[in-house]
Design a protein around this motif. Structure first.
Motif, mmCIF file in Angstrom:
data_model
loop_
_atom_site.group_PDB
_atom_site.id
_atom_site.type_symbol
_atom_site.label_atom_id
_atom_site.label_comp_id
_atom_site.label_asym_id
_atom_site.label_seq_id
_atom_site.Cartn_x
_atom_site.Cartn_y
_atom_site.Cartn_z
ATOM 1 N N TYR A 1 0.852 -1.178 0.000
ATOM 2 C CA TYR A 1 0.000 0.000 0.000
ATOM 3 C C TYR A 1 0.891 1.232 0.000
ATOM 4 C CZ TYR A 1 -4.287 -2.563 1.271
ATOM 5 O OH TYR A 1 -5.385 -3.391 1.277
ATOM 6 N N ARG A 2 0.290 2.360 -0.276
ATOM 7 C CA ARG A 2 1.019 3.622 -0.157
ATOM 8 C C ARG A 2 0.085 4.712 0.361
ATOM 9 N NH1 ARG A 2 2.117 5.173 -6.548
ATOM 10 N NH2 ARG A 2 -0.042 5.774 -7.087
ATOM 11 N N GLN A 3 0.707 5.698 0.989
ATOM 12 C CA GLN A 3 -0.052 6.831 1.500
ATOM 13 C C GLN A 3 0.719 8.116 1.224
ATOM 14 O OE1 GLN A 3 -1.269 6.550 5.613
ATOM 15 N NE2 GLN A 3 -2.897 8.046 5.284
ATOM 16 N N ALA A 4 0.129 8.962 0.402
ATOM 17 C CA ALA A 4 0.705 10.252 0.096
ATOM 18 C C ALA A 4 0.198 11.268 1.117
ATOM 19 C CB ALA A 4 0.323 10.681 -1.319
ATOM 20 N N PRO A 5 0.914 12.364 1.308
ATOM 21 C CA PRO A 5 0.497 13.377 2.281
ATOM 22 C C PRO A 5 -0.919 13.862 1.992
ATOM 23 C CG PRO A 5 2.725 13.802 1.559
ATOM 24 C CD PRO A 5 2.206 12.697 0.691
ATOM 25 N N GLY A 6 -1.756 13.841 3.028
ATOM 26 C CA GLY A 6 -3.114 14.327 2.896
ATOM 27 C C GLY A 6 -4.069 13.405 2.176
ATOM 28 N N LYS A 7 -3.609 12.205 1.856
ATOM 29 C CA LYS A 7 -4.467 11.264 1.124
ATOM 30 C C LYS A 7 -4.649 9.985 1.928
ATOM 31 C CE LYS A 7 -3.474 12.924 -3.527
ATOM 32 N NZ LYS A 7 -3.111 12.518 -4.920
ATOM 33 N N VAL A 8 -5.683 9.226 1.558
ATOM 34 C CA VAL A 8 -5.916 7.958 2.235
ATOM 35 C C VAL A 8 -4.926 6.919 1.731
ATOM 36 C CG1 VAL A 8 -8.355 8.474 2.601
ATOM 37 C CG2 VAL A 8 -7.644 7.220 0.559
ATOM 38 N N ARG A 9 -4.663 5.929 2.559
ATOM 39 C CA ARG A 9 -3.791 4.831 2.169
ATOM 40 C C ARG A 9 -4.500 4.021 1.078
ATOM 41 N NH1 ARG A 9 -0.720 1.685 6.909
ATOM 42 N NH2 ARG A 9 -0.394 3.891 7.406
ATOM 43 N N GLU A 10 -3.755 3.683 0.035
ATOM 44 C CA GLU A 10 -4.350 2.969 -1.078
ATOM 45 C C GLU A 10 -3.555 1.718 -1.422
ATOM 46 O OE1 GLU A 10 -4.312 5.218 -4.740
ATOM 47 O OE2 GLU A 10 -2.162 5.595 -4.644
ATOM 48 N N THR B 1 5.100 9.648 -5.239
ATOM 49 C CA THR B 1 5.673 10.027 -3.955
ATOM 50 C C THR B 1 4.709 9.683 -2.827
ATOM 51 O OG1 THR B 1 7.007 11.806 -4.885
ATOM 52 C CG2 THR B 1 6.454 11.974 -2.543
ATOM 53 N N ALA B 2 5.193 8.896 -1.872
ATOM 54 C CA ALA B 2 4.352 8.418 -0.774
ATOM 55 C C ALA B 2 5.210 7.595 0.182
ATOM 56 C CB ALA B 2 3.212 7.552 -1.308
ATOM 57 N N VAL B 3 4.616 7.269 1.302
ATOM 58 C CA VAL B 3 5.191 6.239 2.161
ATOM 59 C C VAL B 3 4.566 4.911 1.732
ATOM 60 C CG1 VAL B 3 5.486 5.379 4.505
ATOM 61 C CG2 VAL B 3 5.477 7.855 4.066
ATOM 62 N N TYR B 4 5.420 3.948 1.483
ATOM 63 C CA TYR B 4 4.982 2.635 1.004
ATOM 64 C C TYR B 4 5.028 1.643 2.168
ATOM 65 C CZ TYR B 4 4.889 4.222 -3.791
ATOM 66 O OH TYR B 4 4.567 4.887 -4.954
ATOM 67 N N TYR B 5 3.930 0.893 2.311
ATOM 68 C CA TYR B 5 3.772 -0.040 3.417
ATOM 69 C C TYR B 5 3.536 -1.454 2.913
ATOM 70 C CZ TYR B 5 2.816 4.153 6.225
ATOM 71 O OH TYR B 5 2.885 5.377 6.853
ATOM 72 N N CYS B 6 4.121 -2.385 3.614
ATOM 73 C CA CYS B 6 3.861 -3.805 3.404
ATOM 74 C C CYS B 6 2.681 -4.203 4.291
ATOM 75 C CB CYS B 6 5.128 -4.555 3.822
ATOM 76 S SG CYS B 6 5.114 -6.307 3.536
ATOM 77 N N ASN B 7 1.823 -5.085 3.802
ATOM 78 C CA ASN B 7 0.615 -5.445 4.540
ATOM 79 C C ASN B 7 0.369 -6.942 4.533
ATOM 80 O OD1 ASN B 7 -2.632 -5.994 3.954
ATOM 81 N ND2 ASN B 7 -2.209 -4.703 5.731
ATOM 82 N N LEU B 8 -0.076 -7.428 5.685
ATOM 83 C CA LEU B 8 -0.463 -8.826 5.838
ATOM 84 C C LEU B 8 -1.781 -8.872 6.592
ATOM 85 C CD1 LEU B 8 -0.014 -11.965 6.211
ATOM 86 C CD2 LEU B 8 1.176 -11.339 8.339
#
Length: 115
Positions: free
Chosen positions: A36-45, A90-97
């Motif tokens: 997933y990723r989350q850009a500033p001011g946006k929901v995680r997608e 550009t975003a913070v990228y997250y790993c998800n389980l």
């Protein structure tokens, strides 16, 4: 359960990065993994997902043809190869389980695409 992302950084538009997510604390080969990723001011997608054996993948429309998700069930690691990067990536990228009834996230890795 522990998920540790790495590989983020600053890259110019059109460049590439490869993110890694090292997993531990569960039987990695039994579970679907996602990025997933989350850009500033946006929901995680959701960016991409991969089945437990790696044979099935899905991608967000915004990154199709540019990003590739893969995994190594030997190294307990899921990867995200990102090519032709754009400033909007550009975003913070997250790993998800998703493990039982719980939703696990890594700490995230920052990807910045800028000239």
């Amino acid at each position: 359960v522990q998920l540790v992302e790495s590989g983020g950084g600053l890259v110019q538009p059109g460049g590439s990065l490869r993110l890694s997510c090292a997993a531990s604390g569960f039987t990695f080969s039994n579970y679907r993994m996602s990025w997933y990723r989350q850009a500033p001011g946006k929901v995680r997608e959701l960016v991409a997902g991969i089945s437990s054996a790696g044979g099935g993948t899905n991608y967000a429309d915004s990154i199709k043809g540019r990003f590739t998700i893969s995994r190594s069930n030997v190294k307990n690691t899921v990867y995200l190869q990102m090519n032709s990067l754009k400033p909007e990536d550009t975003a913070v990228y997250y790993c998800n389980l998703i493990y039982g009834s719980a939703n696990y996230w890594g700490q995230g890795t920052q990807v910045t695409v800028s000239s």
